[in-house]
Structures are given as C-alpha cells and as structure tokens.
Design an enzyme around this catalytic site. Structure first.
Site, PDB file in Angstrom:
ATOM      1  N   CYS A   5      -6.641  -5.743  -3.737  1.00  0.00           N
ATOM      2  CA  CYS A   5      -6.990  -4.468  -4.464  1.00  0.00           C
ATOM      3  C   CYS A   5      -7.503  -4.622  -5.849  1.00  0.00           C
ATOM      4  O   CYS A   5      -6.701  -4.731  -7.085  1.00  0.00           O
ATOM      5  CB  CYS A   5      -5.712  -3.595  -4.506  1.00  0.00           C
ATOM      6  SG  CYS A   5      -5.994  -1.909  -5.398  1.00  0.00           S
ATOM      7  N   CYS A  63      -6.514  -2.170  -8.678  1.00  0.00           N
ATOM      8  CA  CYS A  63      -5.177  -2.448  -9.010  1.00  0.00           C
ATOM      9  C   CYS A  63      -4.886  -3.548 -10.045  1.00  0.00           C
ATOM     10  O   CYS A  63      -4.189  -3.777 -11.016  1.00  0.00           O
ATOM     11  CB  CYS A  63      -4.233  -2.709  -7.850  1.00  0.00           C
ATOM     12  SG  CYS A  63      -4.539  -1.415  -6.454  1.00  0.00           S
ATOM     13  N   ASP A  64      -5.808  -4.783  -9.573  1.00  0.00           N
ATOM     14  CA  ASP A  64      -5.233  -6.024 -10.193  1.00  0.00           C
ATOM     15  C   ASP A  64      -6.468  -6.621 -10.802  1.00  0.00           C
ATOM     16  O   ASP A  64      -6.174  -7.814 -11.758  1.00  0.00           O
ATOM     17  CB  ASP A  64      -4.738  -6.966  -9.111  1.00  0.00           C
ATOM     18  CG  ASP A  64      -3.654  -6.539  -8.431  1.00  0.00           C
ATOM     19  OD1 ASP A  64      -2.748  -5.888  -9.131  1.00  0.00           O
ATOM     20  OD2 ASP A  64      -3.451  -6.820  -7.182  1.00  0.00           O
TER      21      ASP A  64
HETATM   22  C1  LIG Z   1      -1.411  -6.308  -3.944  1.00  0.00           C
HETATM   23  C2  LIG Z   1      -1.522  -4.623  -3.984  1.00  0.00           C
HETATM   24  C3  LIG Z   1      -1.488  -4.227  -5.091  1.00  0.00           C
HETATM   25  C4  LIG Z   1      -1.765  -2.864  -5.566  1.00  0.00           C
HETATM   26  N1  LIG Z   1      -1.509  -2.422  -6.737  1.00  0.00           N
HETATM   27  C5  LIG Z   1      -1.700  -1.163  -6.960  1.00  0.00           C
HETATM   28  C6  LIG Z   1      -1.608  -0.829  -8.240  1.00  0.00           C
HETATM   29  O1  LIG Z   1      -1.368  -1.211  -9.301  1.00  0.00           O
HETATM   30  N2  LIG Z   1      -1.889   0.746  -8.407  1.00  0.00           N
HETATM   31  C7  LIG Z   1      -2.036   1.395  -7.432  1.00  0.00           C
HETATM   32  O2  LIG Z   1      -2.216   2.701  -7.787  1.00  0.00           O
HETATM   33  N3  LIG Z   1      -2.141   1.174  -6.269  1.00  0.00           N
HETATM   34  C8  LIG Z   1      -1.843  -0.281  -5.926  1.00  0.00           C
HETATM   35  N4  LIG Z   1      -2.192  -0.738  -4.597  1.00  0.00           N
HETATM   36  C9  LIG Z   1      -2.345   0.280  -3.523  1.00  0.00           C
HETATM   37  C10 LIG Z   1      -1.302   1.191  -3.262  1.00  0.00           C
HETATM   38  O3  LIG Z   1      -0.186   0.099  -3.009  1.00  0.00           O
HETATM   39  C11 LIG Z   1      -1.142   1.729  -2.065  1.00  0.00           C
HETATM   40  O4  LIG Z   1      -2.348   2.595  -1.968  1.00  0.00           O
HETATM   41  C12 LIG Z   1      -0.164   2.697  -1.413  1.00  0.00           C
HETATM   42  O5  LIG Z   1       1.060   1.745  -1.370  1.00  0.00           O
HETATM   43  C13 LIG Z   1      -0.354   3.515  -0.195  1.00  0.00           C
HETATM   44  O6  LIG Z   1       0.879   3.913  -0.034  1.00  0.00           O
HETATM   45  P1  LIG Z   1       1.391   4.441   1.482  1.00  0.00           P
HETATM   46  O7  LIG Z   1       2.592   4.893   1.411  1.00  0.00           O
HETATM   47  O8  LIG Z   1       0.324   5.596   1.925  1.00  0.00           O
HETATM   48  O9  LIG Z   1       1.258   3.413   2.438  1.00  0.00           O
HETATM   49  P2  LIG Z   1       1.785   1.959   2.354  1.00  0.00           P
HETATM   50  O10 LIG Z   1       2.338   1.376   1.071  1.00  0.00           O
HETATM   51  O11 LIG Z   1       1.082   0.911   3.174  1.00  0.00           O
HETATM   52  O12 LIG Z   1       3.541   2.127   3.216  1.00  0.00           O
HETATM   53  C14 LIG Z   1       3.400   2.170   4.469  1.00  0.00           C
HETATM   54  C15 LIG Z   1       4.537   2.227   5.059  1.00  0.00           C
HETATM   55  O13 LIG Z   1       4.680   2.703   6.614  1.00  0.00           O
HETATM   56  C16 LIG Z   1       5.498   1.552   7.355  1.00  0.00           C
HETATM   57  N5  LIG Z   1       4.920   1.699   8.450  1.00  0.00           N
HETATM   58  C17 LIG Z   1       3.740   1.183   9.099  1.00  0.00           C
HETATM   59  N6  LIG Z   1       3.888   1.122  10.397  1.00  0.00           N
HETATM   60  C18 LIG Z   1       4.977   1.642  10.914  1.00  0.00           C
HETATM   61  C19 LIG Z   1       5.731   2.123  12.240  1.00  0.00           C
HETATM   62  N7  LIG Z   1       4.786   1.797  13.326  1.00  0.00           N
HETATM   63  N8  LIG Z   1       6.701   2.779  12.005  1.00  0.00           N
HETATM   64  C20 LIG Z   1       7.284   2.955  10.979  1.00  0.00           C
HETATM   65  N9  LIG Z   1       6.832   2.842   9.670  1.00  0.00           N
HETATM   66  C21 LIG Z   1       5.790   2.288   9.689  1.00  0.00           C
HETATM   67  C22 LIG Z   1       5.307   0.561   6.689  1.00  0.00           C
HETATM   68  O14 LIG Z   1       6.591  -0.207   7.054  1.00  0.00           O
HETATM   69  C23 LIG Z   1       5.469   0.875   5.077  1.00  0.00           C
HETATM   70  O15 LIG Z   1       6.786   1.324   4.728  1.00  0.00           O
HETATM   71  C24 LIG Z   1      -1.916  -2.065  -4.499  1.00  0.00           C
HETATM   72  C25 LIG Z   1      -1.911  -2.615  -3.234  1.00  0.00           C
HETATM   73  C26 LIG Z   1      -1.907  -3.875  -3.001  1.00  0.00           C
HETATM   74  C27 LIG Z   1      -1.982  -4.317  -1.462  1.00  0.00           C
END
Ligand SMILES: Cc1cc2nc3c(=O)[nH]c(=O)nc-3n(C[C@H](O)[C@H](O)[C@H](O)COP(=O)(O)OP(=O)(O)OC[C@H]3O[C@@H](n4cnc5c(N)ncnc54)[C@H](O)[C@@H]3O)c2cc1C
Length: 356
Positions: free
Chosen positions: A140, A143-144
């Site tokens: 990302c 983000c980083d």
């Molecule tokens: C390395 C990195 C650094 C980042 N840094 C930043 C930052 O500094 N600032 C920022 O704004 N954004 C950052 N992001 C982006 C941010 O993390 C994501 O946009 C955000 O986490 C998305 O949230 P979400 O809840 O939609 O999904 P996710 O965080 O992907 O969470 C998904 C969840 O669903 C669960 N899940 C998946 N499949 C299933 C299933 N079959 N059954 C039950 N549960 C399931 C997973 O286990 C997880 O708990 C970063 C991303 C990465 C990879």
C-alpha cells in the site's frame, strides 16, 4: 435448526477488520446483537502494518494492531461478540434469514448479514517477503510511501495500480523504479501517459521484462536490496527456472530502500457465492452505492457489504470504517422494518422452553 446450529443471531458480521469492527460498534449500540466471525486474519490488514499515520484523530500516529484492539474493545463494551472461525458458506433461506456455515462445521442463522471480509493484496511468494512485509515491503503506497522519504523505491506490477502507486511515490522517492515482467503495460492510457511524463523528467525509471526474485534486508534495518531477473522477451522468471533458457537470463542485485507490490487484490467473497449476490468482473461485491440510505445494500435482501470487499478504489482504513458504519445503519433499518412486519426468524423454538 439443524444439529450443527449453534444459535440464531439478529446480525452476523464477516470480518474483524476496520469495516467489520466499525459496523459492530454501531450495530451493538443499536441493540442488533452482532456476532463477528474473525476469518483467518483476525483484525484484518491493519494488523500487518506498524504505524498508521493517516487515521484521523491520532496526530502522533497509531500502530495498526493498537487501533484494531481499541476498536474491538469499544465494540465489545457495547455488547458485540467475536468468535474465531472462517465462514465457508452463506445461503439465504426461504424464511428470509441467512444460514452461515463455518469451516469447523458450526452453523449459525441470522436475520441480517454484513460482509466485511476485505480484500487480500496479492503477493509473489519470493524469499524475504514474509520477514520484510511491513518493514520496507508494502502492498500500500498511499499508506506507507511517506516512511521512505528520499529512498529509491521499487514498484512491482504493470497495471493501473502499479502506475498509480509509482506516480504517487514520486512525492517521496529519490527515484521510483517499476519492474514489469513484460514490455507492454496493461494500464489505462491516462496512467501510461502520466508515467511516461515522469520517466522523461527522470522521476521514474522502467525496468521492463524484469521480475523480482528475492528481497534482502532485516526487520531492524528494512530492505537493503533486491534480486532481479531480466530477459528481452519477457517473463524472465519462467525462463530462469527452465534449464534450457536459464543462461539467457540476466540475474542481478539492485539497491532499493523500499518495495511496493502492486499486483492487485483478491476480494474475499468465495463464501458468498451461495447467496446469489452479484460481483463485478474482478470479484468485488456489488452494492447500491450512490446517495441517500441503503448504499451498502446488495441485490440480496438483508445482505450488506462494507470496506475493501466492495471498495476496489479507495481501500483505506478510514473509508472502510465509514462504510462499516453505513452498513450498520442500513442493516438496522432493514431489521427494524422486518421486526415491525413480524418477519424476523426466531429459530426453532426449544420444546422445553415452549412448555414453560
Ligand atoms: C501493509 C498495509 C498497510 C496499510 N496501511 C494503511 C494505513 O496506514 N492507512 C490506511 O488508511 N490504510 C492502510 N491500509 C489499508 C487498510 O488496512 C485497509 O483498507 C483496511 O484494513 C480494509 O478494512 P476491511 O475491514 O474492509 O478489510 P480487512 O482489513 O481486509 O479485514 C477483513 C476481515 O475479514 C475477515 N475474513 C475474510 N474472509 C473471511 C471469511 N471467509 N470468514 C470470516 N471472515 C473473513 C478477515 O479475517 C479479516 O478479519 C494498509 C494495508 C496494508 C496491507
């Protein structure tokens, strides 16, 4: 209910990333009694990162895991429950509720369902990747990128995401290199044009017909350099791995201070296929969007989507959290209406309880 049915819930949320937890805080405060199923990445993508500097409200930044723990504590305080488990199948039953099956065979039923299952960034599986993810290797740039000011940075990929990330990183990098395994990019013309302007200005350099095979460094000091392979006809790694063509491939070390994978994301939606919900060509969950209420509704009544599983564009913590909030408000409206109409599923009435 079947033998494996653990219980009936008013609301089940798939995922404990920032979208799922934000939805849970709102849903618990509206007495929708949410149960969150964690999936195989409890806490979601933010647990893969160290500092989050752009989440509003934390002027000094906050670590990803700490932010997630705070949100979990807040959701739990209002009565949200969490359990380990991976959802393998969701179906909409004729009575209007959902049947939610976990990989260990447990089954739940629920009146409402929020899919907040995120998207997983694709990785290459090269040596060094696991140790250095979050320590100089990132998926990302938004983000980083700012953590590696004035360093040389390598972006891996050849589509829109790679072009966009590389252009963004020129704000911070000394030079941004793009390693792409072919000669031609798969990006939209507008991104190619912008990238070529920066190539002319010397801010971006292209490493075509080139692939990354190893990342070197330590978690303490970050990325030191990478190993690359290059072949004039493209797809060099394949040729390097084939003894018949290995000699034609140039293998070399290249100094960079940070590496960004921009080879796409895979939305986590397999478990939703049995619901009949719609996905776009890349597998992202399609929601209503637009203005006004019900933006997070899908084509399946009672099934809502939030965060990166829907949003292929912004993919940020604050935007995912905001969508989680919208989903909780939308599902609350749905459940309230069904309740008013006497249409909520009660589950099988326990015979002993019924006799009391
Ligand atoms: C390395 C990195 C650094 C980042 N840094 C930043 C930052 O500094 N600032 C920022 O704004 N954004 C950052 N992001 C982006 C941010 O993390 C994501 O946009 C955000 O986490 C998305 O949230 P979400 O809840 O939609 O999904 P996710 O965080 O992907 O969470 C998904 C969840 O669903 C669960 N899940 C998946 N499949 C299933 C299933 N079959 N059954 C039950 N549960 C399931 C997973 O286990 C997880 O708990 C970063 C991303 C990465 C990879």
């Amino acid at each position: 209910m079947t033998d494996n049915t653990v219980e009936h819930r008013r609301l089940i949320i798939a995922g404990t990333g920032i979208a799922g937890l934000s939805a849970a805080i709102y849903a618990a405060r509206s007495n929708n009694d949410p149960l969150l199923i964690e999936g195989d990445e409890p806490g979601g993508q933010l647990t893969l990162t160290t500092d989050v500097e752009n989440y509003p409200g934390f002027p000094e930044g906050i670590s990803g895991p700490e932010l997630i723990n705070n949100m979990k504590e807040q959701a739990t305080k209002f009565g949200a429950e969490t359990r380990n488990g991976v959802i393998v199948d969701v179906t909409k039953e004729p009575a209007g509720h959902f049947r939610v099956e976990l990989s260990d065979g447990d089954v739940y039923t629920a009146d409402g369902f929020i899919a907040a299952s995120g998207a997983s960034a694709r990785t290459l599986g090269v040596p060094g990747e696991d140790e250095l993810m979050g320590y100089g290797l990132s998926t990302c740039a938004t983000c980083d990128g700012a953590f590696f000011r004035d360093e040389d940075m390598l972006v891996v990929g050849g589509g829109d995401a790679a072009m966009e990330e590389a252009n963004f990183l020129t704000k911070f990098a000394d030079t941004v290199y793009i390693a792409h395994r072919r000669e031609e990019f798969r990006a939209e013309d507008v991104w190619i044009d912008r990238t070529m302007e920066k190539v002319e200005d010397g801010e971006i350099e292209l490493l075509l017909n080139t692939e990354l095979t190893e990342i070197h460094g330590t978690p303490e000091d970050g990325v030191d350099h990478v190993t690359l392979v290059e072949h004039p006809d493209g797809h060099p790694k394949e040729k390097f791995d084939d003894p018949a063509t290995a000699d034609e491939v140039r293998e070399y070390d290249f100094d960079v201070g940070a590496v960004f994978f921009a080879i796409g994301h895979t939305p986590n939606t397999d478990f939703l296929e049995g619901t009949g919900v719609e996905f776009d060509d890349d597998g992202y969950l399609i929601t209503e969007g637009g203005r006004g209420g019900n933006q997070t509704a899908t084509g399946v009544e009672g099934l809502f989507g939030a965060g990166d599983v829907v949003d292929f564009h912004y993919q940020q913590a604050a935007t995912a959290g905001g969508m989680g909030v919208k989903a909780a408000l939308d599902v609350d409206e749905y459940l309230t209406e069904r309740e008013r109409a006497g249409e909520l599923y009660e589950g099988e009435v326990d015979a002993a309880a019924a006799d009391d």
